[in-house]
Design a protein around this motif. Structure first.
Motif, PDB file in Angstrom:
ATOM      1  N   PHE A 110       0.838  -1.190   0.000  1.00  0.00           N
ATOM      2  CA  PHE A 110       0.000   0.000   0.000  1.00  0.00           C
ATOM      3  C   PHE A 110       0.871   1.238   0.000  1.00  0.00           C
ATOM      4  N   GLY A 111       0.250   2.334  -0.455  1.00  0.00           N
ATOM      5  CA  GLY A 111       0.936   3.611  -0.404  1.00  0.00           C
ATOM      6  C   GLY A 111       0.815   4.182   0.990  1.00  0.00           C
ATOM      7  N   GLY A 112       1.923   4.455   1.666  1.00  0.00           N
ATOM      8  CA  GLY A 112       1.887   4.884   3.060  1.00  0.00           C
ATOM      9  C   GLY A 112       1.795   6.383   3.214  1.00  0.00           C
ATOM     10  N   PHE A 113       1.819   6.798   4.465  1.00  0.00           N
ATOM     11  CA  PHE A 113       1.722   8.201   4.836  1.00  0.00           C
ATOM     12  C   PHE A 113       3.036   8.915   4.567  1.00  0.00           C
ATOM     13  N   ASN A 114       2.997   9.933   3.704  1.00  0.00           N
ATOM     14  CA  ASN A 114       4.151  10.786   3.448  1.00  0.00           C
ATOM     15  C   ASN A 114       3.870  12.151   4.062  1.00  0.00           C
ATOM     16  N   PRO A 115       4.582  12.534   5.107  1.00  0.00           N
ATOM     17  CA  PRO A 115       4.306  13.821   5.762  1.00  0.00           C
ATOM     18  C   PRO A 115       4.395  14.983   4.784  1.00  0.00           C
ATOM     19  N   SER A 116       3.534  15.949   4.979  1.00  0.00           N
ATOM     20  CA  SER A 116       3.497  17.129   4.120  1.00  0.00           C
ATOM     21  C   SER A 116       4.610  18.105   4.491  1.00  0.00           C
ATOM     22  N   ASN A 117       4.777  19.083   3.633  1.00  0.00           N
ATOM     23  CA  ASN A 117       5.728  20.153   3.900  1.00  0.00           C
ATOM     24  C   ASN A 117       5.353  20.814   5.229  1.00  0.00           C
ATOM     25  N   PRO A 118       6.251  20.846   6.207  1.00  0.00           N
ATOM     26  CA  PRO A 118       5.907  21.431   7.512  1.00  0.00           C
ATOM     27  C   PRO A 118       5.509  22.897   7.432  1.00  0.00           C
ATOM     28  N   GLU A 119       6.052  23.620   6.440  1.00  0.00           N
ATOM     29  CA  GLU A 119       5.674  25.025   6.300  1.00  0.00           C
ATOM     30  C   GLU A 119       4.227  25.171   5.831  1.00  0.00           C
ATOM     31  N   ASP A 120       3.736  24.193   5.046  1.00  0.00           N
ATOM     32  CA  ASP A 120       2.344  24.232   4.621  1.00  0.00           C
ATOM     33  C   ASP A 120       1.414  24.060   5.814  1.00  0.00           C
ATOM     34  N   ILE A 121       1.775  23.135   6.707  1.00  0.00           N
ATOM     35  CA  ILE A 121       0.968  22.918   7.910  1.00  0.00           C
ATOM     36  C   ILE A 121       1.012  24.163   8.791  1.00  0.00           C
ATOM     37  N   PHE A 122       2.207  24.733   8.939  1.00  0.00           N
ATOM     38  CA  PHE A 122       2.366  25.948   9.737  1.00  0.00           C
ATOM     39  C   PHE A 122       1.511  27.075   9.162  1.00  0.00           C
ATOM     40  N   ALA A 123       1.515  27.193   7.837  1.00  0.00           N
ATOM     41  CA  ALA A 123       0.755  28.255   7.175  1.00  0.00           C
ATOM     42  C   ALA A 123      -0.736  28.085   7.405  1.00  0.00           C
ATOM     43  N   GLN A 124      -1.215  26.843   7.405  1.00  0.00           N
ATOM     44  CA  GLN A 124      -2.637  26.603   7.590  1.00  0.00           C
ATOM     45  C   GLN A 124      -3.099  26.939   8.995  1.00  0.00           C
ATOM     46  N   LEU A 125      -2.260  26.672   9.997  1.00  0.00           N
ATOM     47  CA  LEU A 125      -2.665  26.915  11.368  1.00  0.00           C
ATOM     48  C   LEU A 125      -2.381  28.332  11.839  1.00  0.00           C
ATOM     49  N   PHE A 126      -1.382  28.970  11.242  1.00  0.00           N
ATOM     50  CA  PHE A 126      -1.040  30.322  11.659  1.00  0.00           C
ATOM     51  C   PHE A 126      -1.391  31.372  10.614  1.00  0.00           C
TER      52      PHE A 126
END
Length: 351
Positions: A110-126
């Motif tokens: 199966f295709g596993g979990f590949n973490p996203s760009n941390p800056e994208d996550i930061f941008a979404q929350l902040f």
């Protein structure tokens, strides 16, 4: 052993999504590489781990798989006893879709979990990079031109750090929301606010070019907190269309007046003498005009109110009309009385 996502965020295994978000925000600000210039390599690793942990645990499906099989199972190692059920589920953070499919009896492919760009996550929350916090200014930024101040923060997609996996999607938010703080005087009288926006545009070749523009907001008399002002396609354009910028009016607290819909409330303090015998007091309105509040016909009780029609907030949908001014009277009693004062009061009240 795989990573302990709960330990990375410093939360228990029963942590709610709100607790996860709170832990992420605190740690992401602490370990963002822009805030750790003297230890960028270690901070970068810590920042990525924090983002990865939050992305995995904030998605109920990925969290369920992680709780059962750990990091290896989540990222692609076959779980004991077979593969994951067929199908897929949406990823968190960067908006990537992760698909899982069974590989036949006794094993999984199966295709596993590949973490996203941390800056994208930061941008979404902040709402963007650290531009409003002294960072390198990723994403569009605001500056109040009239006040010459920053502090409204930055927004847009984060950049700078490379992503971990192959399924990262640089999708933009459809709109970016920012508060527009207004004093009660500004909402009463109306005003013009000018805000400088620094936006980023990605060319077909992948080059990012910043540009500046001053947006003007004409605040109308009577606007309320929550009023939205939209500027279409004035935000970042990272190749997926330009973002809309939406300002949302926020009302600053006033030292004297309090707004209640279209009405204004104010407290007036009276001495006992004024409450019993009458008074005439000046009161400066939000318009700058002064009026007199007076009473000489009756005794004012503590907590008593009076309404002055058409002295409240302007009603934006009905130009020329205003709400009411609601005055609450607080009576200040003396702390002590002499014997002669008491006798005089008794004599006066006995008549």
């Amino acid at each position: 052993m795989g990573k302990d996502y709960y330990a990375i965020l410093g939360v228990g295994k029963d942590a709610s999504n709100e607790e996860l978000k709170k832990a992420y925000r605190k740690l992401a600000l602490k370990w963002h590489p822009d805030r750790n210039k003297d230890n960028t390599e270690a901070a970068d690793k810590k920042f990525k781990d924090i983002s990865e942990a939050y992305e995995a645990l904030s998605d109920k499906d990925k969290r369920h798989i992680y709780d059962q099989y750990g990091e290896e199972g989540l990222k692609g190692g076959a779980p004991p006893g077979g593969g994951f059920p067929g199908g897929g589920f949406p990823g968190g953070g960067g908006g990537t879709t992760f698909s899982f499919s069974s590989g036949g009896p006794g094993g999984g492919s199966f295709g596993g979990f590949n973490p996203s760009n941390p800056e994208d996550i930061f941008a979404q929350l902040f709402g963007g990079g650290l531009s409003g916090m002294g960072g390198r200014g990723q994403g569009a930024q605001f500056m109040d031109v009239d006040n010459g101040m920053g502090g409204m923060g930055g927004f847009g997609l984060g950049g700078g750090h490379g992503g971990h996996g192959n399924n990262i999607s640089a999708r933009r938010p459809q709109e970016v929301t920012r508060p527009l703080a207004c004093t009660l005087e500004e909402l009463y009288n109306g005003c013009t606010k000018k805000l400088k926006v620094t936006r980023r545009t990605r060319s077909a070749a992948g080059n990012i070019t910043p540009s500046e523009k001053v947006l003007q907001v004409n605040v109308k008399p009577g606007w309320k907190a929550g009023t939205k002002i939209r500027f279409n396609k004035e935000g970042d354009n990272m190749g997926h269309g330009a973002q809309d910028i939406v300002f949302v009016v926020e009302e600053k607290p006033h030292s004297m007046f309090k707004r209640d819909g279209d009405d204004l409330k104010v407290d007036v303090t009276l001495t006992l003498d004024e409450a019993l015998c009458g008074f005439k007091k000046p009161l400066q309105l939000l318009s700058g005009k002064s009026i007199f509040v007076s009473n000489s016909n009756s005794v004012v009780q503590p907590g008593q109110t009076s309404r002055m029609l058409n002295y409240g907030m302007p009603i934006s949908k009905h130009p020329g009309k205003h709400g009411a001014l609601v005055i609450t009277y607080n009576v200040k009693f003396p702390t002590t009385l002499s014997l002669s004062q008491k006798e005089k009061i008794r004599e006066a009240l006995a008549e």
